[in-house]
Design a protein around this motif. Structure first.
Motif, mmCIF file in Angstrom:
data_model
loop_
_atom_site.group_PDB
_atom_site.id
_atom_site.type_symbol
_atom_site.label_atom_id
_atom_site.label_comp_id
_atom_site.label_asym_id
_atom_site.label_seq_id
_atom_site.Cartn_x
_atom_site.Cartn_y
_atom_site.Cartn_z
ATOM 1 N N ASP A 3 -5.703 15.680 1.010
ATOM 2 C CA ASP A 3 -7.014 14.841 0.865
ATOM 3 C C ASP A 3 -7.252 14.234 1.908
ATOM 4 O OD1 ASP A 3 -9.104 14.567 -0.926
ATOM 5 O OD2 ASP A 3 -8.360 12.441 -1.428
ATOM 6 N N GLY A 4 -6.569 14.298 3.076
ATOM 7 C CA GLY A 4 -6.849 13.407 4.028
ATOM 8 C C GLY A 4 -6.362 11.914 4.199
ATOM 9 N N GLY A 5 -5.367 11.708 3.369
ATOM 10 C CA GLY A 5 -4.784 10.413 3.240
ATOM 11 C C GLY A 5 -3.240 10.522 3.801
ATOM 12 N N PRO A 6 -2.492 9.346 3.569
ATOM 13 C CA PRO A 6 -1.177 9.076 4.059
ATOM 14 C C PRO A 6 -0.191 10.221 3.327
ATOM 15 C CG PRO A 6 -1.770 7.237 2.853
ATOM 16 C CD PRO A 6 -2.716 8.135 2.963
ATOM 17 N N ASP A 7 1.021 10.418 4.017
ATOM 18 C CA ASP A 7 2.044 11.063 3.586
ATOM 19 C C ASP A 7 3.134 10.001 3.344
ATOM 20 O OD1 ASP A 7 4.197 12.673 2.520
ATOM 21 O OD2 ASP A 7 4.225 13.965 4.413
ATOM 22 N N PHE A 8 3.658 9.572 2.098
ATOM 23 C CA PHE A 8 4.818 8.502 1.786
ATOM 24 C C PHE A 8 6.028 9.589 1.260
ATOM 25 C CE2 PHE A 8 0.956 5.933 0.842
ATOM 26 C CZ PHE A 8 0.813 5.362 1.919
ATOM 27 N N SER A 9 6.169 10.788 1.357
ATOM 28 C CA SER A 9 6.845 11.539 0.430
ATOM 29 C C SER A 9 8.393 11.320 0.882
ATOM 30 C CB SER A 9 6.505 12.929 0.666
ATOM 31 O OG SER A 9 6.733 13.395 2.177
ATOM 32 N N MET A 10 8.448 10.708 2.100
ATOM 33 C CA MET A 10 9.897 10.291 2.513
ATOM 34 C C MET A 10 10.102 8.834 2.657
ATOM 35 S SD MET A 10 11.207 13.224 2.622
ATOM 36 C CE MET A 10 12.587 12.533 3.112
ATOM 37 N N ALA A 11 9.100 8.043 2.196
ATOM 38 C CA ALA A 11 9.303 6.673 2.326
ATOM 39 C C ALA A 11 10.283 5.797 1.378
ATOM 40 C CB ALA A 11 7.995 5.867 1.990
ATOM 41 N N GLU A 12 10.947 4.936 1.632
ATOM 42 C CA GLU A 12 11.891 4.290 0.714
ATOM 43 C C GLU A 12 11.453 3.243 -0.274
ATOM 44 O OE1 GLU A 12 15.215 5.075 0.531
ATOM 45 O OE2 GLU A 12 14.903 6.774 2.223
ATOM 46 N N ALA A 13 12.174 3.008 -1.470
ATOM 47 C CA ALA A 13 11.611 2.030 -2.415
ATOM 48 C C ALA A 13 11.749 0.861 -1.964
ATOM 49 C CB ALA A 13 12.196 2.372 -3.708
ATOM 50 N N GLY A 14 12.666 0.176 -1.084
ATOM 51 C CA GLY A 14 13.077 -1.393 -0.694
ATOM 52 C C GLY A 14 12.069 -1.841 0.395
ATOM 53 N N ALA A 15 11.885 -3.151 0.273
ATOM 54 C CA ALA A 15 10.840 -3.783 1.120
ATOM 55 C C ALA A 15 11.312 -3.737 2.288
ATOM 56 C CB ALA A 15 10.875 -5.007 0.391
ATOM 57 N N TYR A 16 10.543 -3.766 3.351
ATOM 58 C CA TYR A 16 10.903 -3.970 4.897
ATOM 59 C C TYR A 16 9.963 -4.619 5.575
ATOM 60 C CZ TYR A 16 7.482 0.145 5.178
ATOM 61 O OH TYR A 16 6.616 1.024 4.956
ATOM 62 N N SER A 59 0.910 -1.390 -0.138
ATOM 63 C CA SER A 59 0.151 0.018 0.081
ATOM 64 C C SER A 59 0.757 1.297 0.195
ATOM 65 C CB SER A 59 -0.831 0.093 1.171
ATOM 66 O OG SER A 59 -1.666 -1.001 1.249
ATOM 67 N N VAL A 60 2.175 1.165 0.282
ATOM 68 C CA VAL A 60 2.869 2.306 0.287
ATOM 69 C C VAL A 60 3.500 2.843 -0.813
ATOM 70 C CG1 VAL A 60 5.033 3.202 1.254
ATOM 71 C CG2 VAL A 60 3.765 1.888 2.488
ATOM 72 N N ARG A 61 3.276 4.107 -1.182
ATOM 73 C CA ARG A 61 3.722 4.527 -2.461
ATOM 74 C C ARG A 61 4.675 5.673 -2.215
ATOM 75 N NH1 ARG A 61 0.194 7.449 -7.628
ATOM 76 N NH2 ARG A 61 1.555 6.095 -9.381
ATOM 77 N N PRO A 62 5.958 5.396 -2.419
ATOM 78 C CA PRO A 62 6.997 6.387 -1.915
ATOM 79 C C PRO A 62 6.929 7.549 -2.755
ATOM 80 C CG PRO A 62 7.836 4.092 -1.829
ATOM 81 C CD PRO A 62 6.694 4.012 -2.389
ATOM 82 N N GLY A 63 7.287 8.775 -2.357
ATOM 83 C CA GLY A 63 7.499 9.991 -2.822
ATOM 84 C C GLY A 63 6.255 10.519 -3.311
ATOM 85 N N TYR A 64 4.822 9.997 -2.756
ATOM 86 C CA TYR A 64 3.537 10.588 -2.859
ATOM 87 C C TYR A 64 3.054 10.869 -1.718
ATOM 88 C CZ TYR A 64 3.520 9.272 -7.620
ATOM 89 O OH TYR A 64 3.931 9.004 -9.186
#
Length: 314
Positions: free
Chosen positions: A171-184, A161-166
């Motif tokens: 709009d009331g949703g999550p902030d993934f702007s600083m998320a990494e692309a790798g699995a964890y 569900s995580v979309r890094p950079g977005y």
């Protein structure tokens, strides 16, 4: 996440298999049409011929539509494709509270309501296909503070569900702007983020710089045109193939071990998404995939099914 050495560098394809709706209009629980599914067998054939498994993340209108279930039952007969879960909160019972934009992100719902929706959908999928789903995606990428625990309780192994950079917080949703692309790993689950890559001469600035540019009028456009910084998601939907190929080169060079690509099933039939409006758009959509799969072949990056990923994770 430490991948086994023999896993190599791989790619996987997640498909948001869902109903049709007007992407510009407010979400409506009555939008449950699934006519675009008629185009799914041809798409699956194209991918299967290239040895690519499809991770079909299906929501409630799909899971409860006999025609869609019949189509997808044939898809998984390829032995590598798999059915997963995608929760569109606005079309998934039980229904409680106002249908606000924030409520369209399942992770914003009260824990009990999110749990009830997840249980309803998981049960519907298990009944339809005879196998419990193991992978999940929140519609609109709306993962929340309770989601991982609820998913683990229901036997899920993977979330995507995580979309890094977005950033969807406006709009009331999550902030993934600083998320990494790798699995964890996260609370008994494995997170497989959709692959987003920053390209350009200033790409080291990544999400932080991209966020800052969003506060400057036309800042992102100026940097993109100057080839300084662009945010590229690995999807044929509104992402030019040349930029996507550059993103693959950057991510491969930085050691990303699993590329997670995606698209929405209604894009397989013209007129249902902003990305495929007519026959010409559909032709470009398939050409994008042909070029991308050729590039993966050239780089020796093989496809990975959900089962292969889960086995590799141990």
């Amino acid at each position: 996440m430490v991948w086994p050495e023999d896993f190599g560098t791989r790619f996987t394809v997640f498909v948001d298999v869902e109903e049709e709706f007007d992407w510009r209009a407010p979400h409506d629980s009555r939008n449950r049409a699934t006519t675009a599914m008629a185009a799914f067998p041809d798409a699956h054939r194209r991918f299967a011929e290239r040895g690519v498994a499809l991770n079909c993340m299906i929501d409630h209108p799909i899971a409860t539509d006999p025609a869609s279930v019949a189509i997808l039952s044939r898809v998984v007969e390829d032995g590598r494709s798999e059915i997963g879960t995608q929760l569109h909160a606005w079309v998934n019972p039980p229904f409680e509270g106002a249908a606000t934009s924030a409520a369209s992100y399942a992770g914003n719902l009260p824990r009990a309501l999110e749990a009830a929706k997840l249980k309803t959908l998981t049960s519907a999928i298990t009944t339809a296909f005879g196998v419990a789903p193991r992978a999940y995606r929140a519609g609109r990428y709306g993962i929340g503070p309770h989601s991982f625990d609820l998913l683990a309780t229901l036997g899920y192994r993977i979330d995507s569900s995580v979309r890094p950079g977005y950033d969807y917080s406006g709009d009331g949703g999550p902030d993934f702007s600083m998320a990494e692309a790798g699995a964890y790993r996260e609370r008994g689950m494995v997170e497989l983020p959709l692959t987003t890559v920053f390209i350009g001469r200033a790409r080291r600035g990544g999400g932080r710089l991209y966020t800052a540019l969003g506060r400057v009028p036309k800042g992102r456009g100026v940097f993109a045109r100057a080839r300084l910084l662009s945010r590229i998601a690995l999807t044929p939907e509104d992402m030019p193939i040349a930029a996507a190929l550059e993103a693959v080169a950057v991510a491969a060079g930085e050691g990303l071990r699993l590329f997670n690509l995606s698209f929405h099933s209604p894009s397989l039939a013209p007129g249902h998404t902003p990305y495929v409006r007519d026959a010409a758009d559909l032709k470009r959509f398939y050409a994008w995939w042909t070029t991308m799969l050729d590039e993966f072949d050239r780089r020796g990056i093989r496809n990975a099914s959900l089962d292969e990923i889960i086995v590799a994770l141990g």
